[in-house]
Design a protein around this motif. Structure first.
Motif, PDB file in Angstrom:
ATOM      1  N   ALA A  88     -12.145   4.175   2.982  1.00  0.00           N
ATOM      2  CA  ALA A  88     -11.319   3.098   2.426  1.00  0.00           C
ATOM      3  C   ALA A  88     -11.387   1.858   3.315  1.00  0.00           C
ATOM      4  CB  ALA A  88      -9.876   3.567   2.259  1.00  0.00           C
ATOM      5  N   LEU A  89     -11.313   2.052   4.632  1.00  0.00           N
ATOM      6  CA  LEU A  89     -11.403   0.918   5.554  1.00  0.00           C
ATOM      7  C   LEU A  89     -12.780   0.258   5.487  1.00  0.00           C
ATOM      8  CD1 LEU A  89      -9.509   2.446   8.614  1.00  0.00           C
ATOM      9  CD2 LEU A  89      -8.712   0.593   7.108  1.00  0.00           C
ATOM     10  N   GLY A  97     -10.515 -14.883  -0.647  1.00  0.00           N
ATOM     11  CA  GLY A  97     -11.283 -13.666  -0.354  1.00  0.00           C
ATOM     12  C   GLY A  97     -10.460 -12.631   0.403  1.00  0.00           C
ATOM     13  N   GLY A  98      -9.751 -13.093   1.414  1.00  0.00           N
ATOM     14  CA  GLY A  98      -8.897 -12.188   2.180  1.00  0.00           C
ATOM     15  C   GLY A  98      -7.758 -11.626   1.350  1.00  0.00           C
ATOM     16  N   THR A  99      -7.199 -12.462   0.478  1.00  0.00           N
ATOM     17  CA  THR A  99      -6.118 -12.019  -0.397  1.00  0.00           C
ATOM     18  C   THR A  99      -6.610 -10.963  -1.378  1.00  0.00           C
ATOM     19  OG1 THR A  99      -5.079 -14.187  -0.220  1.00  0.00           O
ATOM     20  CG2 THR A  99      -4.375 -12.792  -2.048  1.00  0.00           C
ATOM     21  N   LEU A 100      -7.781 -11.209  -1.975  1.00  0.00           N
ATOM     22  CA  LEU A 100      -8.351 -10.239  -2.918  1.00  0.00           C
ATOM     23  C   LEU A 100      -8.699  -8.921  -2.220  1.00  0.00           C
ATOM     24  CD1 LEU A 100     -10.645 -12.550  -5.091  1.00  0.00           C
ATOM     25  CD2 LEU A 100      -8.505 -11.440  -5.779  1.00  0.00           C
ATOM     26  N   ALA A 101      -9.277  -9.001  -1.031  1.00  0.00           N
ATOM     27  CA  ALA A 101      -9.607  -7.780  -0.286  1.00  0.00           C
ATOM     28  C   ALA A 101      -8.330  -7.014   0.054  1.00  0.00           C
ATOM     29  CB  ALA A 101     -10.382  -8.126   0.989  1.00  0.00           C
ATOM     30  N   LEU A 146      -4.643  -2.466  -1.051  1.00  0.00           N
ATOM     31  CA  LEU A 146      -3.350  -1.969  -1.516  1.00  0.00           C
ATOM     32  C   LEU A 146      -3.551  -1.004  -2.682  1.00  0.00           C
ATOM     33  CD1 LEU A 146      -0.262  -2.037  -1.408  1.00  0.00           C
ATOM     34  CD2 LEU A 146      -0.340  -4.032  -2.929  1.00  0.00           C
ATOM     35  N   TRP A 147      -4.442  -1.356  -3.596  1.00  0.00           N
ATOM     36  CA  TRP A 147      -4.752  -0.479  -4.730  1.00  0.00           C
ATOM     37  C   TRP A 147      -5.306   0.864  -4.233  1.00  0.00           C
ATOM     38  CZ3 TRP A 147      -3.360   0.459  -9.341  1.00  0.00           C
ATOM     39  CH2 TRP A 147      -4.157   1.230 -10.198  1.00  0.00           C
ATOM     40  N   PHE A 148      -6.226   0.829  -3.258  1.00  0.00           N
ATOM     41  CA  PHE A 148      -6.755   2.065  -2.675  1.00  0.00           C
ATOM     42  C   PHE A 148      -5.621   2.895  -2.084  1.00  0.00           C
ATOM     43  CE2 PHE A 148     -10.875   0.350  -3.152  1.00  0.00           C
ATOM     44  CZ  PHE A 148     -11.800   1.345  -2.904  1.00  0.00           C
ATOM     45  N   GLY A 149      -4.747   2.237  -1.347  1.00  0.00           N
ATOM     46  CA  GLY A 149      -3.627   2.950  -0.746  1.00  0.00           C
ATOM     47  C   GLY A 149      -2.753   3.627  -1.790  1.00  0.00           C
TER      48      GLY A 149
END
Length: 189
Positions: free
Chosen positions: A134-135, A154-158, A163-166
């Motif tokens: 995930a990281l 870009g940072g916001t989308l990443a 968050l979705w992965f979490g």
């Protein structure tokens, strides 16, 4: 056996009597009927299947990451992006090591009557590998989006994807586990 030397198909009644289905597979057993050996074998087979899926993804991603350093654009990256790249490659290597380790452990300990221990350690290594995966995905996405979208979007989308992965990979399974623990009659399969 028939006269041709081939096994005759059992009737449904015969299959039920000998504990097998008509297609020669064993009848499924309830969790209460599952022996300790059957349980550890089932859990090991589940880990192997999960490992196959995760290994493929991490190996493709890791291969991509290794090739990035040899592209002309890599030399134009700033210090921050190079640092994120190095961290990403380390996460990818760590994920690869964690996800392949159960195979190595099994090979070294095969025949030592330690399958319970192997399954326990392999499950923990899988969880560790999934965190590293995930990281790795999050950092890779950050690098790609920082090149594709020059501003802070870009940072916001990443961050949103992480968050979705979490939520999908960790929060949802923990919520399901807690919900199942509150039920009086649970089956962990």
């Amino acid at each position: 056996m028939t006269m041709t030397g081939q096994r005759a198909e059992p009737s449904p009644g015969e299959a039920a009597r000998d504990g097998r289905r008509a297609d020669d597979r064993p009848e499924p057993r309830d969790a209460e009927q599952e022996t300790a050996r059957e349980r550890v074998n089932r859990r090991w087979n589940e880990i192997l299947q999960e490992t196959r899926v995760a290994q493929t993804g991490v190996q493709i991603l890791f291969g991509f990451l290794l090739s990035v350093a040899f592209t002309p654009l890599f030399h134009d990256l700033g210090t921050f992006d190079r640092t994120v790249y190095v961290i990403t490659v380390v996460f990818g290597a760590s994920a690869t090591g964690s996800l392949i380790a159960p195979v190595s452990i099994h090979r070294f300990l095969s025949g030592q009557r330690m399958k319970d221990d192997v399954v326990e350690v392999a499950g923990r290594l899988m969880m560790c590998g999934m965190v590293f995966l995930a990281l790795t995905i999050g950092c890779t996405l950050l690098l790609i989006l920082r090149v594709a979208i020059p501003d802070s979007l870009g940072g916001t989308l990443a961050g949103a994807v992480m968050l979705w992965f979490g939520l999908c990979w960790y929060a949802l399974p923990l919520w399901l586990r807690r919900r199942a623990a509150r039920r009086p009659d649970t089956d962990d399969r």
